[in-house]
Design a protein around this motif. Sequence first.
Motif, PDB file in Angstrom:
ATOM      1  N   ALA B 266       0.833  -1.199   0.000  1.00 42.06           N
ATOM      2  CA  ALA B 266       0.000   0.000   0.000  1.00 42.06           C
ATOM      3  C   ALA B 266       0.869   1.250   0.000  1.00 42.06           C
ATOM      4  CB  ALA B 266      -0.929  -0.002   1.207  1.00 42.06           C
ATOM      5  N   TYR B 267       1.922   1.230   0.821  1.00 35.22           N
ATOM      6  CA  TYR B 267       2.783   2.405   0.946  1.00 35.22           C
ATOM      7  C   TYR B 267       3.468   2.724  -0.379  1.00 35.22           C
ATOM      8  CZ  TYR B 267       6.858   5.182   2.139  1.00 35.22           C
ATOM      9  OH  TYR B 267       7.819   6.141   2.138  1.00 35.22           O
ATOM     10  N   PHE B 268       4.038   1.693  -1.009  1.00 33.53           N
ATOM     11  CA  PHE B 268       4.777   1.960  -2.239  1.00 33.53           C
ATOM     12  C   PHE B 268       3.850   2.367  -3.385  1.00 33.53           C
ATOM     13  CE2 PHE B 268       8.237  -0.370  -0.109  1.00 33.53           C
ATOM     14  CZ  PHE B 268       9.179   0.634  -0.207  1.00 33.53           C
ATOM     15  N   MET B 269       2.647   1.805  -3.396  1.00 37.63           N
ATOM     16  CA  MET B 269       1.696   2.214  -4.429  1.00 37.63           C
ATOM     17  C   MET B 269       1.307   3.664  -4.265  1.00 37.63           C
ATOM     18  SD  MET B 269      -0.822  -0.967  -4.995  1.00 37.63           S
ATOM     19  CE  MET B 269      -1.684   0.009  -6.187  1.00 37.63           C
ATOM     20  N   MET B 270       1.038   4.046  -3.016  1.00 39.47           N
ATOM     21  CA  MET B 270       0.658   5.425  -2.738  1.00 39.47           C
ATOM     22  C   MET B 270       1.806   6.355  -3.081  1.00 39.47           C
ATOM     23  SD  MET B 270      -2.152   6.566  -1.789  1.00 39.47           S
ATOM     24  CE  MET B 270      -2.808   8.193  -1.620  1.00 39.47           C
ATOM     25  N   HIS B 271       3.009   5.921  -2.731  1.00 40.34           N
ATOM     26  CA  HIS B 271       4.202   6.728  -2.967  1.00 40.34           C
ATOM     27  C   HIS B 271       4.383   7.000  -4.461  1.00 40.34           C
ATOM     28  CE1 HIS B 271       7.516   8.388  -0.782  1.00 40.34           C
ATOM     29  NE2 HIS B 271       8.317   8.089  -1.784  1.00 40.34           N
ATOM     30  N   ARG B 272       4.244   5.939  -5.241  1.00 38.60           N
ATOM     31  CA  ARG B 272       4.403   6.087  -6.686  1.00 38.60           C
ATOM     32  C   ARG B 272       3.301   6.965  -7.253  1.00 38.60           C
ATOM     33  NH1 ARG B 272       4.605   0.765  -9.785  1.00 38.60           N
ATOM     34  NH2 ARG B 272       3.572   2.119 -11.279  1.00 38.60           N
TER      35      ARG B 272
END
Lengths: 285, 278
Positions: B266-272
Amino acid sequence: MKLLGEKGVERLLSVVAFSAISALGLIAVFIFIEGLPFLFKYGIKDFLLSSDWRPDAGKFGIYPMIAASFWVMLGAMLIGAPLGIAGAIFLAEFVPKTVMNIIKPAIELLAAIPSVIYGFIGVVVLAPVIRDLFGGPGLSLLAGAIILGIMIMPTVISISIDSLLAVPVSFREGSLALGATKWQTVHMLTTKAAKSGIVASIILGMGRAIGETMAVIMVTGNSVMIPHSPLESVRTLTANIALEMSYAIGMHREALFATGVVLFIVIIILNSIASVAIRKKVIVK
Amino acid sequence: MRIPPKYTQIAAITILGAATVFTVAILIFILVFVLEKGLPILSLNFLFTSPADMGRSGGIFPILIGTVLLPLLAIIVAAPLGIATSVYLVEFTNESRITRLIRFGTDCLAGVPSIIFGLFGFIFFVTILGMGWSIMSGGLSLAFMILPTIIRTSEEAIRAVPKAYREVSFSLGASRWQTVRKVVIPNALPGVVTGVVLGIGRSIEETAVVIFTAGSSLLIPTSVFDSTRTMAVHFYILAREGLSMENAYGTAAALIIAVLIVNLTAYFMMHRFIAKRN
């Protein structure tokens, strides 16, 4: 969707949009249907203010549980709120953005750790320490307060950071230009401007602390009594429901649902206060 | 005596920094503690054999299945409702008394303690609708619980799509719904999916709701009306009843790893998503 046409889609969405509020309504209705009749039958005053909880004898006084929930929540706030707000100020004001962008999600990960794991850590790590240092059974109000304090920290930090970052940079620049140090700017200006958001974070933390169940069951010892010291074993409202629901029947079960009604009302009040506080922040912005 | 501002600043930064370090240290301690004790027990064999003797020995295979099925059902129900709600809030209405009411309801639902969802699921799905302790009752109760998470996250994602995109689409003669379908949703998708992933995470972490609505059967479920247990419930029962500390630690490690994977995704998707926006 083509079949519905533009108007149809809009109408469908406008109905579905009420799903969350309908869910809330449905929950309220069924908890109240099960719990309210009991409240009136047994007497609200006796239910809330009597300390006599003996379901087998038909005695349903939840005052010891109310006191326990209150003290555990208060203890959790005394631990979690200062630490959380300090962390939020540090991350929002004193470290580079890149550092904050690493540490904030890491702290938010604390919120994702299952409450049963917190409870377990409380049992195997914290309770023995409390027993050795202060005496008592170890599984106690204090253990509950510490574990809950840690559990609510992510809520407090995350919402406080957001409200601190929402304070316009020009406010800070003005203060720094007047010769204030960074810390003076923070405690005289930024935290004041972000106050309602920080207050909201604390209130939401209170809600989480009162509502938490599994961790509390594991670490507070679960004796039904009015606590006289933080080292005593206590049972909170939520723990009482979870522990007795599996075998409760008749009046006893209704009494547990009535406890649910009390919890539900407290939580809705806290959330209403928090949502008013957060809205205020938006207007300032 | 007046302390010079320079020193109060140093003192303040030290105290605030110490509080932050302490918080992060707790996180690391919990992760290390659980993984250190649990990883040695965690093996493919542990994951893919059935428990024996109430979980005292054997593995967690049926529990693994329960841990996949319950959040899956919850998401199948909650994701369409949540995403539709956020589309409506952002694209089809202006701020009004009704949107405020919907937001307030969503916030309140987010604050409702899990034990209340458990009580409700028990009385409504398990008892009144007669679904019994089952994957169905558990999944639907969890769907209620994660609805606010999905609404909030996808609302933010949809709101973050630049206005200009919509204007271009309208100027080409697209209708509101066409714009939403072809322009807004595709652009907001990573953010929307983040909300869904976070919802899965919350379902995996949850214990109280699942115990009250899905029961705690150790058998491999064969239909959605079978009882099951998730890793969080299994861990709770093993640890609380002292059945097997070893298996409890193994389950805890599996649980923590699942939660880490879900939340980091979730974090990396949001970050991207945010990086792309900017």
